[in-house]
Design a protein around this motif. Structure first.
Motif, PDB file in Angstrom:
ATOM      1  N   ALA A  47      48.198  43.116  31.579  1.00 27.39           N
ATOM      2  CA  ALA A  47      46.884  42.626  31.147  1.00 27.39           C
ATOM      3  C   ALA A  47      46.645  41.216  31.679  1.00 27.39           C
ATOM      4  O   ALA A  47      45.522  40.882  32.093  1.00 27.39           O
ATOM      5  CB  ALA A  47      46.776  42.658  29.630  1.00 27.39           C
ATOM      6  N   VAL A  75      35.473  45.539  35.790  1.00 28.97           N
ATOM      7  CA  VAL A  75      36.387  46.557  35.236  1.00 28.97           C
ATOM      8  C   VAL A  75      37.730  45.937  34.873  1.00 28.97           C
ATOM      9  O   VAL A  75      38.279  46.184  33.792  1.00 28.97           O
ATOM     10  CB  VAL A  75      36.558  47.725  36.231  1.00 28.97           C
ATOM     11  N   LEU A  79      39.400  45.745  31.084  1.00 31.32           N
ATOM     12  CA  LEU A  79      40.716  46.307  30.779  1.00 31.32           C
ATOM     13  C   LEU A  79      41.672  45.243  30.247  1.00 31.32           C
ATOM     14  O   LEU A  79      42.440  45.495  29.319  1.00 31.32           O
ATOM     15  CB  LEU A  79      41.311  46.963  32.027  1.00 31.32           C
ATOM     16  N   ARG A  83      43.377  45.347  26.530  1.00 31.18           N
ATOM     17  CA  ARG A  83      44.840  45.426  26.392  1.00 31.18           C
ATOM     18  C   ARG A  83      45.437  44.181  25.754  1.00 31.18           C
ATOM     19  O   ARG A  83      46.648  44.073  25.626  1.00 31.18           O
ATOM     20  CB  ARG A  83      45.482  45.658  27.753  1.00 31.18           C
TER      21      ARG A  83
END
Length: 120
Positions: A47, A75, A79, A83
């Protein structure tokens, strides 16, 4: 002929062993660096890497390939935030830069009426 079965008396758990078995020392760590408790979990490191990659893609996308790098930055930032990155500021900045990439592209397309642009 006697049986080769060991007697219960020889292996009684309450009685200490008569053999001189020494416990083996633990093997030294094969990897340098901080102890395992100080290192982030593998998912957290991924992450963090996504947050940094999002920032870099968004920043580079302002200059070149903003059609590709803008959505990639968005994107990756999303993410990384989902995370639980330890660098949420960097991920948010990558998200903003990715959106800015697409805004710059939209402005240049409306000004030139073409998908390609150049300086000068």
């Amino acid at each position: 002929m006697t049986a080769l079965r060991p007697s219960v008396r020889d292996h009684h758990p309450a009685r200490p062993s008569t053999t001189s078995e020494q416990p083996t020392p633990p093997a030294p760590e094969s990897h340098p660096g901080p102890p395992a408790s100080d290192r982030p979990a593998p998912g957290r490191r991924d992450a963090d890497a996504m947050a940094v990659a999002s920032f870099v893609c968004g920043l580079v996308g302002l200059l070149v390939m903003n059609l590709v790098l803008g959505p990639v930055a968005i994107v990756l930032a999303g993410l990384a935030l989902l995370r639980g990155t330890t660098r949420p500021g960097r991920a948010r900045l990558g998200l903003v830069l990715g959106i800015a990439d697409l805004a710059v592209l939209a402005f240049l397309v409306s000004a030139d009426h073409t998908w390609s642009w150049s300086i000068g």
